[in-house]
Design a protein around this motif. Structure first.
Motif, PDB file in Angstrom:
ATOM      1  N   GLY A  72       5.816  15.005  15.144  1.00 32.33           N
ATOM      2  CA  GLY A  72       5.664  16.249  14.395  1.00 32.33           C
ATOM      3  C   GLY A  72       4.212  16.669  14.459  1.00 32.33           C
ATOM      4  O   GLY A  72       3.715  17.083  15.514  1.00 32.33           O
ATOM      5  N   GLY A  73       3.496  16.481  13.343  1.00 33.85           N
ATOM      6  CA  GLY A  73       2.089  16.914  13.300  1.00 33.85           C
ATOM      7  C   GLY A  73       1.113  15.861  13.771  1.00 33.85           C
ATOM      8  O   GLY A  73      -0.093  16.092  13.809  1.00 33.85           O
ATOM      9  N   MET A  77      -0.090   7.570   9.778  1.00 30.97           N
ATOM     10  CA  MET A  77      -1.184   6.602   9.622  1.00 30.97           C
ATOM     11  C   MET A  77      -0.946   5.269  10.324  1.00 30.97           C
ATOM     12  O   MET A  77      -1.785   4.390  10.244  1.00 30.97           O
ATOM     13  N   GLY A 138      -2.772  15.451   4.442  1.00 31.44           N
ATOM     14  CA  GLY A 138      -2.500  15.920   5.801  1.00 31.44           C
ATOM     15  C   GLY A 138      -1.591  17.140   5.839  1.00 31.44           C
ATOM     16  O   GLY A 138      -0.983  17.443   6.876  1.00 31.44           O
ATOM     17  N   SER A 149      10.834  11.411   8.173  1.00 31.96           N
ATOM     18  CA  SER A 149      10.947  10.177   8.962  1.00 31.96           C
ATOM     19  C   SER A 149      10.027   9.071   8.475  1.00 31.96           C
ATOM     20  O   SER A 149      10.236   7.902   8.790  1.00 31.96           O
ATOM     21  N   GLU A 203      11.554   6.585  10.875  1.00 28.38           N
ATOM     22  CA  GLU A 203      10.427   6.667  11.822  1.00 28.38           C
ATOM     23  C   GLU A 203      10.876   6.992  13.243  1.00 28.38           C
ATOM     24  O   GLU A 203      10.308   6.494  14.225  1.00 28.38           O
ATOM     25  N   HIS A 432       3.091   4.894   3.975  1.00 30.03           N
ATOM     26  CA  HIS A 432       2.713   5.303   5.334  1.00 30.03           C
ATOM     27  C   HIS A 432       3.696   4.849   6.394  1.00 30.03           C
ATOM     28  O   HIS A 432       3.674   5.351   7.510  1.00 30.03           O
ATOM     29  N   ASN A 468      12.073   5.699  20.056  1.00 28.65           N
ATOM     30  CA  ASN A 468      10.782   5.195  19.583  1.00 28.65           C
ATOM     31  C   ASN A 468      10.659   3.673  19.691  1.00 28.65           C
ATOM     32  O   ASN A 468      10.373   2.972  18.702  1.00 28.65           O
TER      33      ASN A 468
END
Ligand SMILES: Cc1cc2nc3c(=O)[nH]c(=O)nc-3n(C[C@H](O)[C@H](O)[C@H](O)COP(=O)(O)OP(=O)(O)OC[C@H]3O[C@@H](n4cnc5c(N)ncnc54)[C@H](O)[C@@H]3O)c2cc1C
Length: 482
Positions: A72-73, A77, A138, A149, A203, A432, A468
């Motif tokens: 995404g962005g 972390m 953020g 996620s 995630e 995170h 992933n």
């Protein structure tokens, strides 16, 4: 003979030129994580424009066993959105899917695509008298898909919960390209396993979130931000209990800031000044809000409660922000701690939680253990104390070489911190996530039952391990991509 079309060409034909690049310059800003700890490589970066395109890309990837790294962005972390360095993966950017499909103010719902940036969501809802009650440092980069996620938290969890509490429905694409349609906001739904909750905090290891229905709350009418000094973490917890008991409907933030962190913000962040005079070992940032017309004015509530807390000996001193600008200034101090600490030298950062009533004791007991075992280090614990979550930084002794120190001590200090957290019944990742950063520690510190269940879920939904790989789930050795 007809020309064989390889999988990259197939993917390119799905998304077209504007959704496909394999140029190093286009990809490189997205191949290093926000903290700069991981850099990977990708065969291409693909940016689908719709759920259907995402489904077709995943189908091709699954058929060809190509790894997909959703992104995404890229503000995460733990290195979760950074591919490995093989150059074989596809970086799947959701940023083009950035439409807010509908705002249902009356029902307090918003339906948006995964690539919507949190700040844009806040602004769009404000125009409709609504608010999405989750915010974090953020917010100018983090997207709805990334927030889901990672099951993100932030500074309003105390009253509104993490993303798990705020997602009413989800649309996702599973690894084989099947679309999981679940956007309806059902208050009651007992069809067995909650697949939505598996994807929240997943995630990107089980599928790609393409859209979500999120819960909203009415926009704030007003708020009161207070800066309070206390003499110990125990006093901080007693103050939390006092406020939480007396005003549970308006207490939205309760953040702890040690004197050392305040000093480092004042030293390194231009334009900041101390909210109170005198030296105080611990500071608390409290936010009380009003979002219902018939609720009490938060300033009147704060004045009365803090006067009582002073009389009871719970606090040393306090000040209320006199204006919205001053409220922002107080929050700026809190939000700048990580940046200020970074400017002050190398530190190992730990995002940990323990049960809320145990946090004061945990900080008091863990800090001297760490500092004694690693002479010269200093522990700074700050953050969401009302959620039992602090960011525990272990700062290096002055004058060390940052890279050498991190390399030599990271693998010794972090396991000690995590052991102390587990002994206190806590979690090594409060908000995170695990990503690639904490995967080995998750494996080391998880019970066999937890590990086996996570592995079974992962391999059932993603048998080829294309989603992933190398993140979150420590697959058993021998499994590809583990
Ligand atoms: C200054 C700063 C302050 C922060 N403060 C907080 C805080 O207080 N609380 C907190 O919880 N976090 C905080 N964060 C971390 C970060 O903002 C969150 O983790 C956020 O949720 C990441 O969103 P993103 O869109 O940037 O995701 P990315 O970083 O791009 O990805 C994060 C993970 O989600 C996966 N992913 C992304 N999009 C999708 C999708 N559509 N489908 C499936 N998987 C996907 C990725 O593969 C990766 O594993 C902070 C970050 C910064 C930079």
């Amino acid at each position: 003979m007809p020309k064989t079309v390889n999988w990259q060409e197939q993917m390119q034909s799905v998304v077209g030129a504007k959704g496909f690049t394999s140029a190093a310059d286009d990809m490189s800003p997205w191949l290093t994580d926000w903290r700069g700890r991981y850099t990977g490589a990708a065969a291409a970066m693909i940016s689908p424009g719709s759920t259907q395109e995402t489904a077709e890309i995943l189908k091709i990837a699954n058929e060809n066993s190509v790894a997909i790294v959703p992104q995404g962005g890229n503000s995460g972390m733990v290195g979760g959105a950074t591919p490995d360095d093989s150059g074989q993966s596809i970086l799947l950017s959701l940023r083009r899917m950035n439409r807010i499909r509908a705002i249902e103010s009356g029902d307090q719902l918003v339906l948006c695509e995964a690539g919507v940036i949190l700040q844009n969501l806040h602004e769009a809802l404000a125009d409709e008298g609504q608010r999405f009650p989750l915010t974090l440092g953020g917010k100018g980069s983090a997207t709805v898909g990334g927030l889901i996620s990672t099951n993100a938290g932030g500074t309003q969890v105390l009253r509104h919960g993490t993303m798990r509490a705020l997602v009413a429905g989800i649309e996702a694409v599973l690894p084989d390209g099947t679309i999981l349609e679940g956007l309806a906001a059902l208050k009651k739904d007992n069809r067995g396993y909650d697949l939505k909750q598996l994807l929240i905090g997943g995630e990107g290891t089980l599928g790609v979130v393409t859209a979500a229905t999120l819960r909203t709350v009415p926009a704030l009418i007003d708020r009161c931000v207070a800066w309070i000094a206390v003499d110990s973490t125990d006093a901080a917890y007693r103050l939390f209990q006092f406020l939480n008991r007396r005003t549970p409907q308006s207490l939205e933030g309760f953040e702890i800031i040690p004197e050392t962190c305040l000093d480092s913000v004042l030293r390194h962040i231009p334009g900041t000044r101390p909210p109170l005079t005198g030296a105080h070992r611990w500071n608390i940032l409290v936010e009380l809000v009003r979002d219902q017309a018939d609720a009490q004015d938060p300033r009147t509530v704060a004045e009365a409660l803090l006067a009582e807390a002073l009389e009871l000996g719970l606090i040393e001193d306090a000040t209320l922000a006199a204006s919205e600008q001053q409220a922002e200034d107080f929050w700026k101090i809190r939000d700048s701690i990580s940046e200020a600490e970074r400017a002050g030298g190398p530190a190992l950062q730990h995002d940990i939680s323990v049960p809320v009533p145990k946090m004061a004791r945990f900080i008091n007991e863990a800090s001297p253990v760490i500092e004694a075992k690693f002479p010269g280090t200093k522990v700074a614990a700050f953050g969401h104390m009302g959620d039992g979550n602090v960011h525990l930084h272990v700062k290096a002794p002055p004058g060390v070489q940052p890279l050498e120190w991190m390399r030599d001590y990271g693998n010794r200090i972090t396991p000690l911190v995590h052991d102390l957290v587990i002994a206190a019944g806590g979690s090594i990742s409060a908000e995170h996530g695990i990503g690639q950063n904490k995967r080995a520690e998750l494996e080391r510190l998880s019970s066999p039952g937890r590990l086996a269940t996570m592995r079974a879920i992962k391999t059932a939904i993603d048998p080829k391990n294309i989603m992933n790989p190398g993140k979150l789930v420590p697959l058993a050795s021998g499994h590809s991509g583990s």
